[in-house]
Write an enzyme that holds these catalytic residues in place. Structure first.
Site, short mmCIF file in Angstrom:
data_model
loop_
_atom_site.label_atom_id
_atom_site.label_comp_id
_atom_site.label_asym_id
_atom_site.label_seq_id
_atom_site.Cartn_x
_atom_site.Cartn_y
_atom_site.Cartn_z
N GLY A 105 -29.46 42.47 82.33
CA GLY A 105 -29.81 42.58 83.75
C GLY A 105 -31.24 43.06 83.91
O GLY A 105 -31.58 43.77 84.85
N MET B 282 -32.18 47.94 88.78
CA MET B 282 -32.03 48.96 87.73
C MET B 282 -32.73 48.54 86.44
O MET B 282 -33.35 49.37 85.78
CB MET B 282 -30.54 49.22 87.47
N THR C 139 -23.08 49.12 84.83
CA THR C 139 -22.58 48.18 85.84
C THR C 139 -21.29 48.72 86.46
O THR C 139 -20.44 49.27 85.76
CB THR C 139 -22.32 46.81 85.18
N HIS D 232 -24.82 53.10 100.74
CA HIS D 232 -25.72 52.37 99.83
C HIS D 232 -26.49 51.29 100.57
O HIS D 232 -26.11 50.90 101.67
CB HIS D 232 -24.92 51.73 98.67
N LYS E 8 -25.82 45.98 98.01
CA LYS E 8 -24.82 46.40 97.01
C LYS E 8 -23.57 45.51 97.13
O LYS E 8 -23.08 45.25 98.22
CB LYS E 8 -24.45 47.87 97.21
P1 NAD Z 1 -29.38 43.78 90.83
O1 NAD Z 1 -28.61 42.69 91.49
O2 NAD Z 1 -30.72 44.15 91.35
O3 NAD Z 1 -29.54 43.44 89.26
C1 NAD Z 1 -28.57 42.85 88.47
C2 NAD Z 1 -29.28 41.92 87.49
O4 NAD Z 1 -28.30 41.38 86.61
C3 NAD Z 1 -29.96 40.73 88.20
O5 NAD Z 1 -31.29 40.60 87.74
C4 NAD Z 1 -29.10 39.55 87.81
O6 NAD Z 1 -29.83 38.32 87.70
C5 NAD Z 1 -28.57 40.01 86.45
N1 NAD Z 1 -27.38 39.25 86.06
C6 NAD Z 1 -26.41 38.75 86.87
N2 NAD Z 1 -25.52 38.04 86.13
C7 NAD Z 1 -25.96 38.11 84.85
C8 NAD Z 1 -25.48 37.56 83.64
N3 NAD Z 1 -24.37 36.82 83.58
N4 NAD Z 1 -26.16 37.86 82.49
C9 NAD Z 1 -27.28 38.61 82.53
N5 NAD Z 1 -27.80 39.13 83.66
C10 NAD Z 1 -27.14 38.90 84.80
O7 NAD Z 1 -28.42 45.04 90.83
P2 NAD Z 1 -28.80 46.57 90.51
O8 NAD Z 1 -29.01 47.30 91.79
O9 NAD Z 1 -29.86 46.62 89.45
O10 NAD Z 1 -27.41 47.09 89.94
C11 NAD Z 1 -26.85 46.51 88.77
C12 NAD Z 1 -25.50 47.17 88.52
O11 NAD Z 1 -25.70 48.55 88.19
C13 NAD Z 1 -24.56 47.17 89.74
O12 NAD Z 1 -23.23 47.02 89.28
C14 NAD Z 1 -24.76 48.56 90.34
O13 NAD Z 1 -23.66 49.02 91.10
C15 NAD Z 1 -24.92 49.37 89.06
N6 NAD Z 1 -25.64 50.65 89.21
C16 NAD Z 1 -25.22 51.64 88.40
C17 NAD Z 1 -25.87 52.85 88.40
C18 NAD Z 1 -25.43 53.93 87.44
O14 NAD Z 1 -26.03 55.02 87.42
N7 NAD Z 1 -24.43 53.66 86.60
C19 NAD Z 1 -26.95 53.06 89.27
C20 NAD Z 1 -27.37 52.01 90.10
C21 NAD Z 1 -26.71 50.79 90.04
#
Ligand code: NAD
Length: 264
Positions: A8, A13, A98, A154, A158
């Site tokens: 990702g 993130m 994730t 959020h 999200k």
């Molecule tokens: P985002 O949509 O900005 O980023 C997700 C990325 O993953 C995108 O670039 C997308 O193209 C990529 N992606 C999608 N399908 C994919 C695949 N099959 N293979 C590879 N890459 C793929 O989202 P975000 O805000 O960066 O959040 C990502 C995840 O992290 C979410 O589930 C969010 O809830 C979670 N999150 C967790 C925390 C934590 O502390 N654990 C904090 C913030 C966000």
């Protein structure tokens, strides 16, 4: 030097983790996984943040992780499941950030944790781990006569609701309350009188809010409200890199951020 593959990598993130990883002296980026629908595939993973890495974005999970000691995943539940399977096959530790994991992804996580170390946390910030500890202690002190409500806010993009962090706080509250007496209410409408032991969970979406969580403990004549507000994704990214460093060399198992931070 810890070799990190990032799943990702172009996301909100992913870019934060990349920023911190490139500024640190003890990490090296060795792979960057993105969706097959990402138009930037094949370009340098650092292009989006204006910092060349020498690592190209790929949608081939095996190629992305082949040189890694640890994979840091902030992608989507489908990708998480395939990352976990590939990492387990190769003996590579995983940090899963994730949220909204499907049953398939949860199964892949359980399976992978029999072969490699997996740190999985819906929230990697030190503050939210502390919020969880405070909640546990507050509920122990207050006893069963205080009603529990969990609120989360959020940004508008999200995908999953309620947030993984709200579900983790719910888990803590349910354990503290005694599982048998708990029931969950997601939002209220109509005849929605509160039952004893009910825990309310409510999701608000809008704007660019990084992540707010409040737990209300309401009794007769008084209430306590405990709030955590994340104002920058940097706190999740630094937690994820701390978890990555910790996970390398750990025996197989499923670990929490509280364990990474030595809180329990
Ligand atoms: P985002 O949509 O900005 O980023 C997700 C990325 O993953 C995108 O670039 C997308 O193209 C990529 N992606 C999608 N399908 C994919 C695949 N099959 N293979 C590879 N890459 C793929 O989202 P975000 O805000 O960066 O959040 C990502 C995840 O992290 C979410 O589930 C969010 O809830 C979670 N999150 C967790 C925390 C934590 O502390 N654990 C904090 C913030 C966000």
């Amino acid at each position: 030097m810890i070799h990190v593959a990032l799943a990702g990598a172009s996301g909100r993130m992913g870019r934060q983790v990349l920023e911190q990883l490139l500024s640190a002296t003890d990490f090296r980026l060795v792979g960057a996984l993105e969706s097959s629908r990402n138009p930037e595939l094949g370009t340098d993973a650092g292009a989006l943040i204006g910092r060349p890495t020498g690592v190209r974005l790929t949608d081939d999970v095996r190629r992305a992780i082949e040189k890694a000691h640890v994979v840091v995943d902030f992608s989507s539940p489908d990708a998480t499941a395939s990352v976990l399977r590939a990492a387990a096959e190769k003996g590579i530790a995983c940090v899963v950030g994730t949220t909204g994991l499907t049953d398939e992804a949860k199964e892949a996580l359980d399976e992978a944790s029999t072969k490699v170390a997996v740190v999985a946390a819906p929230n990697m910030s030190v503050g939210v781990q502390t919020l969880g500890e405070i909640l546990r202690e507050a509920m122990r002190l207050l006893g069963p006569d205080f009603d529990v409500e969990i609120l989360e806010t959020h940004h508008r993009a999200k995908i999953d609701a309620p947030s993984g962090t709200a579900l983790r706080l719910l888990e803590i509250a349910t354990q503290a309350q005694g599982e048998a007496s708990s029931s969950v209410r997601n939002g209220r409408k109509g005849n929605a009188r509160r039952e004893r032991g009910e825990i309310g969970v409510h999701a608000i979406r809008g704007g660019d809010v990084v992540g707010d969580h409040t737990v209300i403990l309401a009794g007769d004549g008084e209430r306590i409200e405990i709030t955590h507000r994340a104002t920058s994704r940097a706190v999740f990214a630094s937690g994820a890199l701390r978890a990555a460093q910790w996970a390398v060399g750990q025996p197989p198992g499923k670990y929490t951020m509280a364990q990474v931070l030595g809180l329990r």
